[in-house]
Scaffold this motif. Structure first.
Motif, PDB file in Angstrom:
ATOM      1  N   GLY A  23       7.613  25.198 -11.980  1.00  0.00           N
ATOM      2  CA  GLY A  23       8.232  26.522 -12.030  1.00  0.00           C
ATOM      3  C   GLY A  23       9.737  26.408 -11.996  1.00  0.00           C
ATOM      4  O   GLY A  23      10.314  25.387 -12.371  1.00  0.00           O
ATOM      5  N   TYR A  24      10.363  27.464 -11.548  1.00  0.00           N
ATOM      6  CA  TYR A  24      11.822  27.497 -11.510  1.00  0.00           C
ATOM      7  C   TYR A  24      12.363  26.553 -10.439  1.00  0.00           C
ATOM      8  O   TYR A  24      11.782  26.409  -9.376  1.00  0.00           O
ATOM      9  N   PRO A  60      14.118  35.592  -4.921  1.00  0.00           N
ATOM     10  CA  PRO A  60      13.195  34.627  -4.329  1.00  0.00           C
ATOM     11  C   PRO A  60      12.242  34.076  -5.396  1.00  0.00           C
ATOM     12  O   PRO A  60      11.710  34.818  -6.208  1.00  0.00           O
ATOM     13  N   GLY A  61      12.066  32.782  -5.398  1.00  0.00           N
ATOM     14  CA  GLY A  61      11.219  32.147  -6.403  1.00  0.00           C
ATOM     15  C   GLY A  61      11.948  31.910  -7.711  1.00  0.00           C
ATOM     16  O   GLY A  61      11.363  31.424  -8.667  1.00  0.00           O
TER      17      GLY A  61
END
Length: 165
Positions: A23-24, A60-61
């Motif tokens: 993911g990021y 966030p994330g």
């Protein structure tokens, strides 16, 4: 020639391509892994984002991720963001020294041909199914590892003292 900034940008892109399935990735996670400052990384990533090589998400994330297929992004695509090519140099009629020499153009063509042959998928390790995140590897609170306890090399009691002499 290829600048240090271009080499760092290629390393950032290879790392992001390898972490694509996770993911990021944040700049806080990239910084210690690549040994680059966060502000320097943000400058590199801003240019890569402007040229649509990476994408970002705030909050966030969030973080940065390679945009598109890693097998379609060549190393030359990344280098072209940071390097000025001699092909586009305008000839200066007054000053002959400012024109690129034929060997400089030849060297640039060799670099371009070489970097165009390789893509991010050639260097990124995307085979591992599970990669540890930075938080899992460093721990939640980012504590430094404890130093090894000091163990003196001396007799433990008066009775062992006579054996040392």
């Amino acid at each position: 020639m290829i600048s240090k900034k271009t080499i760092n940008a290629i390393e950032v892109c290879v790392f992001l391509a390898g972490r694509r399935n996770v993911g990021y990735v944040t700049t806080t996670e990239l910084s210690p892994r690549l040994d680059l400052s966060i502000s320097y990384l943000e400058n590199i990533l801003k240019l890569l984002k402007d040229h649509k090589i990476v994408t970002s998400m705030k909050g966030p994330g969030g973080g940065y991720m390679i945009q598109g297929d890693v097998s379609c992004i060549s190393m030359w695509d990344i280098a072209l963001v940071f390097e000025q090519t001699l092909d586009g140099a305008l000839p200066d009629h007054e000053d002959k020294r400012s024109k690129p020499a034929s060997y400089e153009l030849g060297l640039e063509h060799v670099i371009k041909d070489t970097l165009s042959k390789f893509t991010l998928s050639d260097f990124a390790d995307t085979s591992s199914a599970v990669m540890k995140s930075y938080a899992q590897e460093m721990g939640r609170f980012h504590f430094k590892p404890l130093a090894a306890p000091f163990m003196p090399k001396a007799p433990n009691s008066v009775f062992q003292l006579h054996m040392t002499f």
